[in-house]
Design a protein around this motif. Sequence first.
Motif, PDB file in Angstrom:
ATOM      1  N   GLN A   1      40.032  44.181  44.808  1.00 13.88           N
ATOM      2  CA  GLN A   1      40.790  45.170  44.810  1.00 13.88           C
ATOM      3  C   GLN A   1      41.947  45.289  45.686  1.00 13.88           C
ATOM      4  O   GLN A   1      42.860  46.056  45.364  1.00 13.88           O
ATOM      5  CB  GLN A   1      39.869  46.173  45.575  1.00 13.88           C
ATOM      6  N   ASN A   2      42.051  44.299  46.497  1.00  9.57           N
ATOM      7  CA  ASN A   2      43.338  43.915  47.169  1.00  9.57           C
ATOM      8  C   ASN A   2      43.954  42.651  46.847  1.00  9.57           C
ATOM      9  O   ASN A   2      43.647  41.777  47.271  1.00  9.57           O
ATOM     10  CB  ASN A   2      42.941  44.009  48.638  1.00  9.57           C
ATOM     11  N   ALA A   3      44.768  42.755  45.881  1.00 10.10           N
ATOM     12  CA  ALA A   3      45.530  41.649  45.186  1.00 10.10           C
ATOM     13  C   ALA A   3      46.541  41.046  45.994  1.00 10.10           C
ATOM     14  O   ALA A   3      46.652  39.981  46.419  1.00 10.10           O
ATOM     15  CB  ALA A   3      46.030  41.836  43.673  1.00 10.10           C
ATOM     16  N   LYS A   4      47.158  41.999  46.885  1.00 10.34           N
ATOM     17  CA  LYS A   4      48.244  41.358  47.835  1.00 10.34           C
ATOM     18  C   LYS A   4      47.504  40.882  49.180  1.00 10.34           C
ATOM     19  O   LYS A   4      46.843  41.969  49.754  1.00 10.34           O
ATOM     20  CB  LYS A   4      49.171  42.219  48.069  1.00 10.34           C
ATOM     21  N   MET A   5      47.458  39.781  49.463  1.00  8.65           N
ATOM     22  CA  MET A   5      46.891  39.453  50.756  1.00  8.65           C
ATOM     23  C   MET A   5      47.899  39.119  51.862  1.00  8.65           C
ATOM     24  O   MET A   5      48.977  38.670  51.417  1.00  8.65           O
ATOM     25  CB  MET A   5      46.038  37.948  50.334  1.00  8.65           C
ATOM     26  N   ASP A   6      47.415  39.394  53.017  1.00  7.75           N
ATOM     27  CA  ASP A   6      48.265  38.944  54.167  1.00  7.75           C
ATOM     28  C   ASP A   6      47.392  37.916  54.966  1.00  7.75           C
ATOM     29  O   ASP A   6      46.703  38.075  55.877  1.00  7.75           O
ATOM     30  CB  ASP A   6      48.187  40.497  55.076  1.00  7.75           C
ATOM     31  N   HIS A   7      48.050  36.603  54.672  1.00  8.99           N
ATOM     32  CA  HIS A   7      47.325  35.521  55.270  1.00  8.99           C
ATOM     33  C   HIS A   7      47.454  35.299  56.719  1.00  8.99           C
ATOM     34  O   HIS A   7      47.030  34.200  56.945  1.00  8.99           O
ATOM     35  CB  HIS A   7      47.616  34.287  54.429  1.00  8.99           C
ATOM     36  N   ALA A   8      48.103  36.117  57.269  1.00  9.63           N
ATOM     37  CA  ALA A   8      48.124  36.246  58.872  1.00  9.63           C
ATOM     38  C   ALA A   8      46.837  36.586  59.307  1.00  9.63           C
ATOM     39  O   ALA A   8      46.345  36.271  60.382  1.00  9.63           O
ATOM     40  CB  ALA A   8      49.290  37.030  59.290  1.00  9.63           C
ATOM     41  N   VAL A   9      45.893  37.542  58.488  1.00 12.30           N
ATOM     42  CA  VAL A   9      44.662  38.093  58.920  1.00 12.30           C
ATOM     43  C   VAL A   9      43.555  37.839  57.820  1.00 12.30           C
ATOM     44  O   VAL A   9      42.432  37.996  58.206  1.00 12.30           O
ATOM     45  CB  VAL A   9      44.883  39.638  59.070  1.00 12.30           C
ATOM     46  N   ASP A  10      43.946  37.669  56.594  1.00 16.67           N
ATOM     47  CA  ASP A  10      43.292  37.367  55.575  1.00 16.67           C
ATOM     48  C   ASP A  10      43.016  36.120  55.054  1.00 16.67           C
ATOM     49  O   ASP A  10      43.794  35.371  55.471  1.00 16.67           O
ATOM     50  CB  ASP A  10      43.664  38.580  54.121  1.00 16.67           C
ATOM     51  N   TYR A  11      41.663  35.713  54.344  1.00 13.21           N
ATOM     52  CA  TYR A  11      41.527  34.580  53.949  1.00 13.21           C
ATOM     53  C   TYR A  11      41.447  34.343  52.401  1.00 13.21           C
ATOM     54  O   TYR A  11      40.775  35.387  51.737  1.00 13.21           O
ATOM     55  CB  TYR A  11      40.057  34.009  54.694  1.00 13.21           C
ATOM     56  N   THR A  12      41.776  33.200  51.814  1.00 15.35           N
ATOM     57  CA  THR A  12      41.423  32.954  50.316  1.00 15.35           C
ATOM     58  C   THR A  12      40.826  31.496  50.422  1.00 15.35           C
ATOM     59  O   THR A  12      41.431  30.663  51.032  1.00 15.35           O
ATOM     60  CB  THR A  12      42.629  32.959  49.491  1.00 15.35           C
ATOM     61  N   MET A  13      39.467  31.412  50.007  1.00 16.41           N
ATOM     62  CA  MET A  13      38.735  30.260  49.969  1.00 16.41           C
ATOM     63  C   MET A  13      38.310  29.849  48.792  1.00 16.41           C
ATOM     64  O   MET A  13      37.813  30.584  47.797  1.00 16.41           O
ATOM     65  CB  MET A  13      37.724  30.458  51.104  1.00 16.41           C
ATOM     66  N   HIS A  14      38.381  28.488  48.434  1.00 16.16           N
ATOM     67  CA  HIS A  14      37.888  27.980  47.136  1.00 16.16           C
ATOM     68  C   HIS A  14      37.427  26.510  47.188  1.00 16.16           C
ATOM     69  O   HIS A  14      37.955  25.804  48.295  1.00 16.16           O
ATOM     70  CB  HIS A  14      38.791  28.134  46.122  1.00 16.16           C
ATOM     71  N   ALA A  15      36.561  26.036  46.736  1.00 16.36           N
ATOM     72  CA  ALA A  15      35.878  24.780  46.501  1.00 16.36           C
ATOM     73  C   ALA A  15      35.158  24.671  45.150  1.00 16.36           C
ATOM     74  O   ALA A  15      35.011  25.633  44.300  1.00 16.36           O
ATOM     75  CB  ALA A  15      34.789  24.611  47.518  1.00 16.36           C
ATOM     76  N   THR A  16      35.018  23.409  44.504  1.00 15.92           N
ATOM     77  CA  THR A  16      34.371  23.190  43.320  1.00 15.92           C
ATOM     78  C   THR A  16      33.066  23.574  43.683  1.00 15.92           C
ATOM     79  O   THR A  16      32.509  23.916  44.644  1.00 15.92           O
ATOM     80  CB  THR A  16      34.224  21.852  43.055  1.00 15.92           C
ATOM     81  N   THR A  17      32.269  23.887  42.628  1.00 15.94           N
ATOM     82  CA  THR A  17      30.871  24.356  42.319  1.00 15.94           C
ATOM     83  C   THR A  17      29.951  23.416  43.203  1.00 15.94           C
ATOM     84  O   THR A  17      29.324  23.775  43.832  1.00 15.94           O
ATOM     85  CB  THR A  17      30.681  24.589  40.840  1.00 15.94           C
TER      86      THR A  17
END
Length: 169
Positions: free
Chosen positions: A96-112
């Motif tokens: 719902q929030n496509a615009k991230m503020d990476h000073a406070v928000d997180y995006t995390m990914h890894a393989t399955t």
Amino acid sequence: MKYTSIALAALAVFATAAHAAPAMMSAEWTAQACDAWNKDAALTGGLGDKWIKNDRERGYKIIHLYRTDCGEATQTELKIVHKDGKAMCVYGGAVQNAKMDHAVDYTMHATTERWNEMGAGEYGPMKAMMFGRLKFTGPKMEAMSVMGPFEAFLRLPGKIPGDQACPAH
């Protein structure tokens, strides 16, 4: 008799499909992760002080997560708010929030495979980050200060049943 067998077989297929686990990190799975977050004292209490309050006075933090092998387009979102001294998840699902503020928000990914290993408790966040098994954008020093709760977060894929097929996007 033949028709009864066919009908029962069809019923069994539909019943199985109705109870199949959602794809890991799909919108439906992430909604279940939000519920699991709220039942985990390490997450609600351990992140209920400094971590959740670093929100640029928006009143929430956003975490986007996805499985690298399924692609960035399959990201889902958790929205975490400060409530009664705890970090509570109020939304889990489609972004719902496509615009991230990476000073406070997180995006995390890894393989399955890596999400499954972390979910099984084979290793925690320090090893995951040091060896590049978990890719991560966000306030790294903040994350380093909450390794215990962060480990509880990485265990969610082991607690919530999820089909290994990539989620639809």
